[in-house]
Design a protein around this motif. Structure first.
Motif, PDB file in Angstrom:
ATOM      1  N   ARG A   1       0.849  -1.204   0.000  1.00  0.00           N
ATOM      2  CA  ARG A   1       0.000   0.000   0.000  1.00  0.00           C
ATOM      3  C   ARG A   1       0.877   1.244   0.000  1.00  0.00           C
ATOM      4  N   ASP A   2       0.787   1.993  -1.112  1.00  0.00           N
ATOM      5  CA  ASP A   2       1.485   3.275  -1.188  1.00  0.00           C
ATOM      6  C   ASP A   2       2.969   3.208  -0.894  1.00  0.00           C
ATOM      7  N   VAL A   3       3.662   2.361  -1.613  1.00  0.00           N
ATOM      8  CA  VAL A   3       5.108   2.250  -1.399  1.00  0.00           C
ATOM      9  C   VAL A   3       5.852   3.263  -2.274  1.00  0.00           C
ATOM     10  N   ASP A   4       6.661   4.082  -1.626  1.00  0.00           N
ATOM     11  CA  ASP A   4       7.594   4.980  -2.317  1.00  0.00           C
ATOM     12  C   ASP A   4       8.998   4.483  -2.020  1.00  0.00           C
ATOM     13  N   LEU A   5       9.808   4.388  -3.054  1.00  0.00           N
ATOM     14  CA  LEU A   5      11.177   3.905  -2.837  1.00  0.00           C
ATOM     15  C   LEU A   5      12.065   4.435  -3.951  1.00  0.00           C
ATOM     16  N   VAL A   6      13.246   4.920  -3.579  1.00  0.00           N
ATOM     17  CA  VAL A   6      14.238   5.339  -4.573  1.00  0.00           C
ATOM     18  C   VAL A   6      15.520   4.567  -4.298  1.00  0.00           C
ATOM     19  N   VAL A   7      16.042   3.916  -5.325  1.00  0.00           N
ATOM     20  CA  VAL A   7      17.321   3.213  -5.196  1.00  0.00           C
ATOM     21  C   VAL A   7      18.311   3.893  -6.130  1.00  0.00           C
ATOM     22  N   ASP A   8      19.373   4.440  -5.548  1.00  0.00           N
ATOM     23  CA  ASP A   8      20.374   5.155  -6.347  1.00  0.00           C
ATOM     24  C   ASP A   8      21.413   4.201  -6.894  1.00  0.00           C
ATOM     25  N   GLU A   9      22.022   4.620  -7.990  1.00  0.00           N
ATOM     26  CA  GLU A   9      23.047   3.790  -8.619  1.00  0.00           C
ATOM     27  C   GLU A   9      24.190   3.519  -7.660  1.00  0.00           C
ATOM     28  N   GLY A  10      24.628   2.268  -7.606  1.00  0.00           N
ATOM     29  CA  GLY A  10      25.763   1.889  -6.777  1.00  0.00           C
ATOM     30  C   GLY A  10      25.390   1.456  -5.369  1.00  0.00           C
ATOM     31  N   GLU A  11      24.139   1.702  -4.977  1.00  0.00           N
ATOM     32  CA  GLU A  11      23.705   1.259  -3.639  1.00  0.00           C
ATOM     33  C   GLU A  11      23.545  -0.261  -3.605  1.00  0.00           C
ATOM     34  N   THR A  12      23.690  -0.841  -2.421  1.00  0.00           N
ATOM     35  CA  THR A  12      23.294  -2.226  -2.215  1.00  0.00           C
ATOM     36  C   THR A  12      22.284  -2.213  -1.071  1.00  0.00           C
ATOM     37  N   VAL A  13      21.050  -2.561  -1.398  1.00  0.00           N
ATOM     38  CA  VAL A  13      19.936  -2.406  -0.461  1.00  0.00           C
ATOM     39  C   VAL A  13      19.454  -3.770   0.015  1.00  0.00           C
TER      40      VAL A  13
END
Ligand SMILES: Nc1ncnc2c1ncn2[C@@H]1O[C@H](COP(=O)(O)OP(=O)(O)OP(=O)(O)O)[C@@H](O)[C@H]1O
Ligand SMILES: [Mg+2]
Length: 270
Positions: free
Chosen positions: A24-36
């Motif tokens: 429900r209403d997920v906002d997510l930003v994954v930047d280049e080079g990150e390991t999440v």
């Protein structure tokens, strides 16, 4: 720059008469080079989010971008092209990532697709996940743990910009698990491969640069460098982490006391 982004993503599964709201209403930003590391209890929606990022599922609402492309606006052919150009995917069921009658080495080589076959990379990836000695065994005859390690090698075969892996170490012992985390970290450092890894394994999440915890279909908290911060959601919703449920149990009432830089929640009895 962000390699993956979700905005207002909702996923509702309909089975017979029941509806399950998985996200429900997920906002997510994954930047280049990150390991999440994507964390959360069973049923929280982790696999669902991974499938949406992988373009294997279209969200009921909201939008998903991969490397600038809005997946919802693409027809199947263009979607396949964006996936092939950007993604390496490890599904939760290890066997589903592999072609059972091909050998380990053939599986990795096949995943290099039309690109120039790079035999050295095939051997190198297999060595690094500890499968060098059984590179000529058919994938279908391997143990669950071997298949899992092979699946990671297959997903990295094509130097993807984004690796999406669903519990890639769930069947591994400590040593093989560490080898897989090391491989993911080195892909990030040396080849710029961003990674989103669903895991229950603290040894995995400790090895990655950021954690995102999903609970009940929402992003509840995010962590970096050992500090975990709750995320204030769209409607202002905040999830009290389980370790504080004894102070503020679900269903209790709280008074909000404003401070200069935030608020305090104080439980009110009765
Ligand atoms: N195809 C489906 N049809 C109906 N409901 C589904 C389907 N897939 C998942 N769900 C439901 O959606 C919710 C989220 O499931 P999901 O598989 O994303 O959770 P998860 O966090 O990956 O859990 P786990 O840690 O057990 O793998 C759960 O309530 C699950 O039962
Ligand atoms: Mg799952």
């Amino acid at each position: 720059m962000s390699i993956a982004r979700c905005e207002g993503v909702v996923q509702i599964y309909r089975a017979q008469d029941v509806e399950v709201v998985a996200l429900r209403d997920v906002d997510l930003v994954v930047d280049e080079g990150e390991t999440v590391a994507l964390l959360g209890p069973s049923g929280a929606g982790k696999t669902t989010l991974l499938w949406l990022l992988a373009g294997l599922l279209r969200p009921s609402a909201g939008r998903v971008w991969i490397n600038g492309s809005d997946l919802g606006s693409l027809d199947q052919r263009k979607l396949d092209r964006v996936r092939a150009a950007n993604l390496g995917v490890v599904l939760q069921n290890p066997g589903r990532n592999l072609i059972p009658y091909l050998t380990a080495a053939q599986n990795v080589a096949f995943a290099q697709r039309g690109l120039r076959r790079d035999r050295r990379r095939v051997g190198d990836l297999l060595d690094r996940v500890g499968l060098g000695d059984i590179r000529d065994s058919p994938a279908g005859r391997m143990s669950g743990g071997e298949q899992q390690r092979l699946a990671v090698a297959v997903a990295l075969a094509n130097r993807p910009r984004l690796l999406l892996a669903d519990e890639p170490t769930s069947q591994l012992d400590g040593e093989s698990g560490r080898a897989v985390v090391e491989l993911i970290r080195q892909a990030a450092e040396q080849e710029g491969t961003t990674a989103v890894v669903v895991t229950h394994d603290k040894a995995v999440s400790d090895g990655l640069s950021r954690t995102v915890t999903i609970r009940d279909g929402r992003v509840g908290s995010e962590g970096r460098r050992g500090e975990n911060l709750v995320v204030v959601g769209r409607e202002g919703a905040v999830q009290v982490p389980p370790e504080y449920h004894h102070l503020l149990p679900p269903g209790s009432r709280a008074r909000i006391e404003p401070l200069a830089d935030g608020v305090v929640l104080r439980r009110v009895e009765g």
